[in-house]
Motif scaffolding. Structure first.
Motif, PDB file in Angstrom:
ATOM      1  N   ALA A   1       0.833  -1.210   0.000  1.00  0.00           N
ATOM      2  CA  ALA A   1       0.000   0.000   0.000  1.00  0.00           C
ATOM      3  C   ALA A   1       0.865   1.255   0.000  1.00  0.00           C
ATOM      4  CB  ALA A   1      -0.943  -0.009   1.204  1.00  0.00           C
ATOM      5  N   GLU A   2       1.902   1.282   0.820  1.00  0.00           N
ATOM      6  CA  GLU A   2       2.781   2.454   0.887  1.00  0.00           C
ATOM      7  C   GLU A   2       3.490   2.687  -0.444  1.00  0.00           C
ATOM      8  OE1 GLU A   2       3.027   4.717   3.224  1.00  0.00           O
ATOM      9  OE2 GLU A   2       1.682   3.679   4.604  1.00  0.00           O
ATOM     10  N   ALA A   3       3.954   1.624  -1.089  1.00  0.00           N
ATOM     11  CA  ALA A   3       4.622   1.759  -2.388  1.00  0.00           C
ATOM     12  C   ALA A   3       3.659   2.293  -3.442  1.00  0.00           C
ATOM     13  CB  ALA A   3       5.210   0.418  -2.825  1.00  0.00           C
ATOM     14  N   LEU A   4       2.429   1.830  -3.419  1.00  0.00           N
ATOM     15  CA  LEU A   4       1.434   2.299  -4.382  1.00  0.00           C
ATOM     16  C   LEU A   4       1.083   3.766  -4.124  1.00  0.00           C
ATOM     17  CD1 LEU A   4      -0.291   1.677  -6.800  1.00  0.00           C
ATOM     18  CD2 LEU A   4      -1.975   0.636  -5.276  1.00  0.00           C
ATOM     19  N   MET A   5       0.953   4.138  -2.864  1.00  0.00           N
ATOM     20  CA  MET A   5       0.686   5.541  -2.533  1.00  0.00           C
ATOM     21  C   MET A   5       1.834   6.425  -3.028  1.00  0.00           C
ATOM     22  SD  MET A   5      -2.250   5.959  -0.870  1.00  0.00           S
ATOM     23  CE  MET A   5      -2.107   7.362   0.199  1.00  0.00           C
ATOM     24  N   GLN A   6       3.045   5.963  -2.862  1.00  0.00           N
ATOM     25  CA  GLN A   6       4.219   6.700  -3.337  1.00  0.00           C
ATOM     26  C   GLN A   6       4.167   6.843  -4.853  1.00  0.00           C
ATOM     27  OE1 GLN A   6       6.697   7.948  -1.273  1.00  0.00           O
ATOM     28  NE2 GLN A   6       7.667   8.896  -3.037  1.00  0.00           N
ATOM     29  N   ALA A   7       3.890   5.760  -5.553  1.00  0.00           N
ATOM     30  CA  ALA A   7       3.839   5.777  -7.021  1.00  0.00           C
ATOM     31  C   ALA A   7       2.744   6.702  -7.544  1.00  0.00           C
ATOM     32  CB  ALA A   7       3.630   4.355  -7.554  1.00  0.00           C
ATOM     33  N   LEU A   8       1.662   6.840  -6.788  1.00  0.00           N
ATOM     34  CA  LEU A   8       0.553   7.700  -7.189  1.00  0.00           C
ATOM     35  C   LEU A   8       0.768   9.156  -6.767  1.00  0.00           C
ATOM     36  CD1 LEU A   8      -2.431   5.351  -6.276  1.00  0.00           C
ATOM     37  CD2 LEU A   8      -1.651   5.972  -8.577  1.00  0.00           C
ATOM     38  N   GLY A   9       1.883   9.428  -6.091  1.00  0.00           N
ATOM     39  CA  GLY A   9       2.157  10.782  -5.626  1.00  0.00           C
ATOM     40  C   GLY A   9       1.328  11.173  -4.416  1.00  0.00           C
ATOM     41  N   LEU A  10       0.887  10.179  -3.650  1.00  0.00           N
ATOM     42  CA  LEU A  10       0.003  10.424  -2.513  1.00  0.00           C
ATOM     43  C   LEU A  10       0.615  10.002  -1.176  1.00  0.00           C
ATOM     44  CD1 LEU A  10      -3.283   9.168  -4.186  1.00  0.00           C
ATOM     45  CD2 LEU A  10      -2.628  11.540  -3.761  1.00  0.00           C
ATOM     46  N   ALA A  11       1.938   9.903  -1.145  1.00  0.00           N
ATOM     47  CA  ALA A  11       2.595   9.417   0.075  1.00  0.00           C
ATOM     48  C   ALA A  11       2.266  10.280   1.285  1.00  0.00           C
ATOM     49  CB  ALA A  11       4.105   9.340  -0.133  1.00  0.00           C
ATOM     50  N   GLY A  12       2.081  11.580   1.080  1.00  0.00           N
ATOM     51  CA  GLY A  12       1.792  12.472   2.188  1.00  0.00           C
ATOM     52  C   GLY A  12       0.320  12.745   2.403  1.00  0.00           C
ATOM     53  N   ALA A  13      -0.543  12.031   1.683  1.00  0.00           N
ATOM     54  CA  ALA A  13      -1.987  12.274   1.780  1.00  0.00           C
ATOM     55  C   ALA A  13      -2.525  11.873   3.152  1.00  0.00           C
ATOM     56  CB  ALA A  13      -2.729  11.496   0.693  1.00  0.00           C
ATOM     57  N   GLU A  14      -3.562  12.582   3.586  1.00  0.00           N
ATOM     58  CA  GLU A  14      -4.221  12.261   4.851  1.00  0.00           C
ATOM     59  C   GLU A  14      -4.817  10.860   4.783  1.00  0.00           C
ATOM     60  OE1 GLU A  14      -7.955  13.860   7.581  1.00  0.00           O
ATOM     61  OE2 GLU A  14      -7.453  14.888   5.725  1.00  0.00           O
ATOM     62  N   ARG A  15      -4.686  10.123   5.870  1.00  0.00           N
ATOM     63  CA  ARG A  15      -5.273   8.783   5.958  1.00  0.00           C
ATOM     64  C   ARG A  15      -6.314   8.782   7.054  1.00  0.00           C
ATOM     65  NH1 ARG A  15       0.018   6.043   4.580  1.00  0.00           N
ATOM     66  NH2 ARG A  15       0.480   7.207   2.681  1.00  0.00           N
ATOM     67  N   MET A  16      -7.350   8.011   6.860  1.00  0.00           N
ATOM     68  CA  MET A  16      -8.396   7.909   7.874  1.00  0.00           C
ATOM     69  C   MET A  16      -8.894   6.474   7.948  1.00  0.00           C
ATOM     70  SD  MET A  16     -11.566   9.748   5.861  1.00  0.00           S
ATOM     71  CE  MET A  16     -11.145  11.253   6.614  1.00  0.00           C
ATOM     72  N   ALA A  17      -9.404   6.132   9.095  1.00  0.00           N
ATOM     73  CA  ALA A  17      -9.932   4.788   9.309  1.00  0.00           C
ATOM     74  C   ALA A  17     -11.341   4.903   9.867  1.00  0.00           C
ATOM     75  CB  ALA A  17      -9.027   4.004  10.248  1.00  0.00           C
ATOM     76  N   LYS A  18     -12.204   5.572   9.126  1.00  0.00           N
ATOM     77  CA  LYS A  18     -13.587   5.747   9.542  1.00  0.00           C
ATOM     78  C   LYS A  18     -14.509   5.407   8.394  1.00  0.00           C
ATOM     79  CE  LYS A  18     -12.808   9.450  12.832  1.00  0.00           C
ATOM     80  NZ  LYS A  18     -13.215  10.775  13.263  1.00  0.00           N
ATOM     81  N   ALA A  19     -15.694   4.971   8.738  1.00  0.00           N
ATOM     82  CA  ALA A  19     -16.721   4.703   7.735  1.00  0.00           C
ATOM     83  C   ALA A  19     -17.370   6.022   7.317  1.00  0.00           C
ATOM     84  CB  ALA A  19     -17.783   3.768   8.312  1.00  0.00           C
TER      85      ALA A  19
END
Length: 73
Positions: A46-64
């Motif tokens: 997941a981290e590698a894919l986020m990096q490849a998409l340019g979203l490594a620093g994007a906010e993450r959330m764990a809510k519905a």
């Protein structure tokens, strides 16, 4: 709540692109682990894919989405 979802596949990882009324746009990565793989390996995918998409620093959330809607009320 109305939600529109697009689904993309990258290897065994499912990328959900969601547009949710009253909340906005979201992306969810669903890494499908193979038998014997550990959670840490899935996180690395997941981290590698986020990096490849340019979203490594994007906010993450764990809510519905329903929880997010309830917080706004």
């Amino acid at each position: 709540m109305k939600k529109l979802r697009w689904l993309l596949l990258v290897g065994a990882t499912r990328i959900h692109l969601d547009r949710v009324d009253a909340l906005g746009d979201f992306m969810e990565l669903e890494v499908v682990l193979q038998e014997g793989q550990r959670d840490a390996e899935g996180m690395a995918v997941a981290e590698a894919l986020m990096q490849a998409l340019g979203l490594a620093g994007a906010e993450r959330m764990a809510k519905a989405y329903l929880d997010l809607l309830a917080e706004r009320q």
